[in-house]
Design a protein around this motif. Sequence first.
Motif, mmCIF file in Angstrom:
data_model
loop_
_atom_site.group_PDB
_atom_site.id
_atom_site.type_symbol
_atom_site.label_atom_id
_atom_site.label_comp_id
_atom_site.label_asym_id
_atom_site.label_seq_id
_atom_site.Cartn_x
_atom_site.Cartn_y
_atom_site.Cartn_z
ATOM 1 N N MET A 77 -5.039 -1.065 14.617
ATOM 2 C CA MET A 77 -6.290 -1.488 14.450
ATOM 3 C C MET A 77 -6.416 -2.933 15.051
ATOM 4 S SD MET A 77 -6.621 -0.835 10.492
ATOM 5 C CE MET A 77 -8.171 -1.684 10.271
ATOM 6 N N VAL B 130 -8.713 -0.366 3.437
ATOM 7 C CA VAL B 130 -8.291 -1.768 2.880
ATOM 8 C C VAL B 130 -8.128 -2.807 3.950
ATOM 9 C CG1 VAL B 130 -6.410 -2.920 1.606
ATOM 10 C CG2 VAL B 130 -6.986 -0.823 0.796
ATOM 11 N N MET B 131 -7.624 -2.525 5.050
ATOM 12 C CA MET B 131 -7.608 -3.448 6.054
ATOM 13 C C MET B 131 -8.919 -3.743 6.753
ATOM 14 S SD MET B 131 -4.737 -4.870 6.419
ATOM 15 C CE MET B 131 -3.592 -4.509 4.935
ATOM 16 N N ARG B 132 -9.468 -2.948 6.852
ATOM 17 C CA ARG B 132 -10.917 -2.638 7.520
ATOM 18 C C ARG B 132 -11.936 -3.524 6.809
ATOM 19 N NH1 ARG B 132 -15.023 -3.210 9.777
ATOM 20 N NH2 ARG B 132 -16.431 -1.772 10.897
ATOM 21 N N VAL C 207 0.623 12.323 5.286
ATOM 22 C CA VAL C 207 0.188 11.166 6.039
ATOM 23 C C VAL C 207 -1.376 10.660 5.993
ATOM 24 C CG1 VAL C 207 -0.456 11.892 8.345
ATOM 25 C CG2 VAL C 207 1.081 9.882 8.174
ATOM 26 N N MET D 189 -2.110 14.181 -3.248
ATOM 27 C CA MET D 189 -1.908 13.031 -4.496
ATOM 28 C C MET D 189 -0.937 12.185 -4.204
ATOM 29 S SD MET D 189 0.015 12.936 -7.445
ATOM 30 C CE MET D 189 0.633 14.397 -8.121
ATOM 31 N N ILE E 154 -0.496 1.680 11.651
ATOM 32 C CA ILE E 154 -1.975 1.803 11.646
ATOM 33 C C ILE E 154 -2.473 0.262 11.875
ATOM 34 C CG2 ILE E 154 -3.835 1.893 9.951
ATOM 35 C CD1 ILE E 154 -2.152 4.122 8.848
ATOM 36 N N SER F 234 -2.850 8.270 2.559
ATOM 37 C CA SER F 234 -2.375 6.901 2.408
ATOM 38 C C SER F 234 -2.843 6.070 3.874
ATOM 39 C CB SER F 234 -0.797 6.931 2.513
ATOM 40 O OG SER F 234 -0.337 7.455 3.625
ATOM 41 N N SER F 235 -2.752 7.032 4.822
ATOM 42 C CA SER F 235 -3.362 6.228 6.046
ATOM 43 C C SER F 235 -4.775 5.698 6.156
ATOM 44 C CB SER F 235 -2.920 7.014 7.356
ATOM 45 O OG SER F 235 -1.882 7.460 7.648
ATOM 46 N N SER G 216 0.809 11.271 -1.637
ATOM 47 C CA SER G 216 0.615 10.208 -0.531
ATOM 48 C C SER G 216 0.070 8.975 -1.204
ATOM 49 C CB SER G 216 -0.182 11.073 0.317
ATOM 50 O OG SER G 216 -0.520 9.928 1.524
ATOM 51 N N LEU G 217 -0.759 9.097 -2.105
ATOM 52 C CA LEU G 217 -1.795 8.099 -2.425
ATOM 53 C C LEU G 217 -0.596 7.300 -3.514
ATOM 54 C CD1 LEU G 217 -5.143 9.522 -3.083
ATOM 55 C CD2 LEU G 217 -4.354 7.717 -1.441
ATOM 56 N N ILE G 218 0.219 7.855 -4.007
ATOM 57 C CA ILE G 218 1.294 6.829 -4.917
ATOM 58 C C ILE G 218 2.536 6.617 -4.218
ATOM 59 C CG2 ILE G 218 0.067 7.676 -7.085
ATOM 60 C CD1 ILE G 218 2.474 9.748 -7.214
ATOM 61 N N SER G 219 2.742 6.748 -3.033
ATOM 62 C CA SER G 219 3.969 6.615 -2.266
ATOM 63 C C SER G 219 4.195 5.119 -2.158
ATOM 64 C CB SER G 219 3.804 7.409 -1.105
ATOM 65 O OG SER G 219 3.227 6.989 -0.392
ATOM 66 N N ILE G 220 4.183 4.269 -3.166
ATOM 67 C CA ILE G 220 4.330 3.142 -2.796
ATOM 68 C C ILE G 220 5.783 2.445 -2.706
ATOM 69 C CG2 ILE G 220 4.119 0.824 -4.229
ATOM 70 C CD1 ILE G 220 1.702 1.823 -5.350
ATOM 71 N N LEU H 30 0.667 -1.244 -0.056
ATOM 72 C CA LEU H 30 0.110 -0.128 -0.166
ATOM 73 C C LEU H 30 0.829 1.030 -0.048
ATOM 74 C CD1 LEU H 30 -2.554 -1.408 2.593
ATOM 75 C CD2 LEU H 30 -3.046 -0.754 0.208
ATOM 76 N N PRO H 31 0.497 2.340 -0.519
ATOM 77 C CA PRO H 31 1.270 3.504 -0.337
ATOM 78 C C PRO H 31 1.411 4.038 1.064
ATOM 79 C CG PRO H 31 -0.993 4.021 -1.262
ATOM 80 C CD PRO H 31 -1.324 2.418 -1.145
ATOM 81 N N GLY H 32 2.124 5.071 1.394
ATOM 82 C CA GLY H 32 2.580 5.314 2.810
ATOM 83 C C GLY H 32 3.908 4.908 3.156
ATOM 84 N N LEU I 266 -6.394 5.263 3.270
ATOM 85 C CA LEU I 266 -6.369 4.145 2.385
ATOM 86 C C LEU I 266 -6.253 2.717 3.108
ATOM 87 C CD1 LEU I 266 -7.070 3.198 -0.779
ATOM 88 C CD2 LEU I 266 -4.393 3.358 -0.935
ATOM 89 N N CYS I 267 -5.255 2.791 3.887
ATOM 90 C CA CYS I 267 -4.654 1.571 4.437
ATOM 91 C C CYS I 267 -5.475 1.002 5.535
ATOM 92 C CB CYS I 267 -3.202 1.960 5.267
ATOM 93 S SG CYS I 267 -2.499 0.663 6.312
ATOM 94 N N TYR I 268 -6.137 1.964 6.483
ATOM 95 C CA TYR I 268 -7.355 1.800 7.222
ATOM 96 C C TYR I 268 -8.363 0.962 6.262
ATOM 97 C CZ TYR I 268 -10.661 1.897 10.852
ATOM 98 O OH TYR I 268 -11.728 1.615 11.641
#
Lengths: 186, 185
Positions: A68, B97-99, B87, B16, A64, B90-91, B18-22, A54-56, B93-95
């Motif tokens: 969670m 996706v994991m949720r 921060v 923007m 995170i 991307s955070s 942040s969302l592509i910081s792969i 994932l990005p970040g 998005l991470c939350y």
Amino acid sequence: MNSPSQRDLFRVFLRIALSGIGGVLPHARHALVEAERWLDDAEFTAILSAGQLLPGGNIINVAIMVGMRFHGARGALMALGGLLLVPFFIFIGLALIFREVQDVRWLKGVFAGIGAASAGLILGTGIKLLKAQPKRVWAYAVMTLACVAIAFLKLPLIWVVGGLCVVSVAIAWWLDATPHKGPGAR
Amino acid sequence: MTTLEIIGASVLHLAMLSLISIGGMHVVFPDIYRFVVEQHQWITGAQFSALVALGQSAPGPNLLAMALVGFQVAGFWGAVAYALALVTPSSLLCYGVMRFAGRTAESPWKRALRIGFGPVTVGVVIASGIVLARAAASGTQDDLGWALAWAIAAAVGLLSGVGRVSKLNPLWWLGGAALLGGLFL
């Protein structure tokens, strides 16, 4: 395995952030797996590698996901807060000092020196990552294209990541489906 | 541009990115450099390079180096905005996706993503080093200084990347380079 409270999440991620200069991840593994025993080694690796897809920042995504896991959204916030809040104010202090001293003649040399070294450290990270990549022609081609596009052609990152990731993932998928004789296999 | 307009434009761009910081945050450093230094000229390349280096010398996640840039560009609220803009997206998005798809187990498509992202990340990280070395060299006084800055970057890159000394604490490299820079640059 121990189960942390929300306050523990904040406290431990704060400690991880403060112990890590130039790379927080090794400290994160030590703190979460060995010292606090919130996760076992396999769980940590699984969380880390899921975060890398994932990005970040890697440590941000680890915070995170660990937050969670124990306390949902609040847990994620507490872990992130621990990671970022105190260091942020340390950085503000640095920024204030830098604003005052940046024009001192001999310090300009010092800043150019550490700037060059820090660029070198990022190059070193790139070299370490490079050694872990598949030794395939297509992979080297993608690396070179990405590097030239950003460093020399100065193209926007979104074009480079958007374009090359699609191509690269497609190649990886296709080679994985036909593991023995792909186009780049030597 | 007013400070508020600068912050607004920066936040959109950084969110923007942040969302592509792969592959981690220093993947986006060159694009922030392009935006802040080359396109808008809010700060110089030498300042950008010094701020990234200060960030690497201080404890905390490396995205906070961009809070230093934000401070230099637009003061305290600039620092807050740069940190949050990098921060938050991307955070979330991470939350999310994991949720909603929360499995950390490996699968064929995850393998393909991991193998595919790898070379792109490596290329961009090395490019990031080159862009920052160029920025550091731009802060020197003459050709000799310029060459020394590039030599420091290349030497630290090779030694910290491949040498037997690659596990050395980064502060040693930064400290040594600070000394060299203070004496010769």
